[in-house]
Design a protein around this motif. Structure first.
Motif, mmCIF file in Angstrom:
data_model
loop_
_atom_site.group_PDB
_atom_site.id
_atom_site.type_symbol
_atom_site.label_atom_id
_atom_site.label_comp_id
_atom_site.label_asym_id
_atom_site.label_seq_id
_atom_site.Cartn_x
_atom_site.Cartn_y
_atom_site.Cartn_z
ATOM 1 N N THR A 52 0.823 -1.213 0.000
ATOM 2 C CA THR A 52 0.000 0.000 0.000
ATOM 3 C C THR A 52 0.856 1.262 0.000
ATOM 4 O O THR A 52 1.779 1.387 0.797
ATOM 5 N N TYR A 53 0.552 2.175 -0.883
ATOM 6 C CA TYR A 53 1.156 3.519 -0.972
ATOM 7 C C TYR A 53 2.648 3.515 -1.306
ATOM 8 O O TYR A 53 3.323 4.518 -1.093
ATOM 9 N N ASN A 54 3.174 2.430 -1.851
ATOM 10 C CA ASN A 54 4.600 2.406 -2.196
ATOM 11 C C ASN A 54 4.956 3.484 -3.186
ATOM 12 O O ASN A 54 6.091 3.974 -3.188
ATOM 13 N N GLN A 55 4.019 3.900 -4.026
ATOM 14 C CA GLN A 55 4.313 4.928 -5.018
ATOM 15 C C GLN A 55 4.623 6.273 -4.371
ATOM 16 O O GLN A 55 5.169 7.151 -5.012
ATOM 17 N N TYR A 56 4.308 6.440 -3.092
ATOM 18 C CA TYR A 56 4.576 7.686 -2.396
ATOM 19 C C TYR A 56 5.898 7.673 -1.642
ATOM 20 O O TYR A 56 6.274 8.683 -1.054
ATOM 21 N N LYS A 57 6.581 6.553 -1.666
ATOM 22 C CA LYS A 57 7.867 6.452 -0.984
ATOM 23 C C LYS A 57 8.980 6.907 -1.924
ATOM 24 O O LYS A 57 8.952 6.642 -3.109
#
Length: 59
Positions: A52-57
């Protein structure tokens, strides 16, 4: 221990108690804390999936 130095235990505890982990709420919390590691902390603590939300890391 290091996690508590970067995000105060009281702050993360309050955030977790709300149980609202939308990307908007997560970004807002990160901004208030002045840090950008909140997604990783949520993943590490088992609050959201590791996918979840790896694209924001940052990479």
């Amino acid at each position: 221990m290091a996690a508590d130095l970067l995000i105060p235990e009281a702050a993360i505890g309050q955030f977790y108690s709300e149980r609202l982990f939308s990307i908007e709420k997560t970004k807002e919390f990160a901004h208030r804390q002045g840090i950008g590691i909140v997604v990783g902390r949520l993943q590490h603590d088992g609050m959201i999936s590791f996918r979840t939300y790896n694209q924001y890391k940052s990479k």
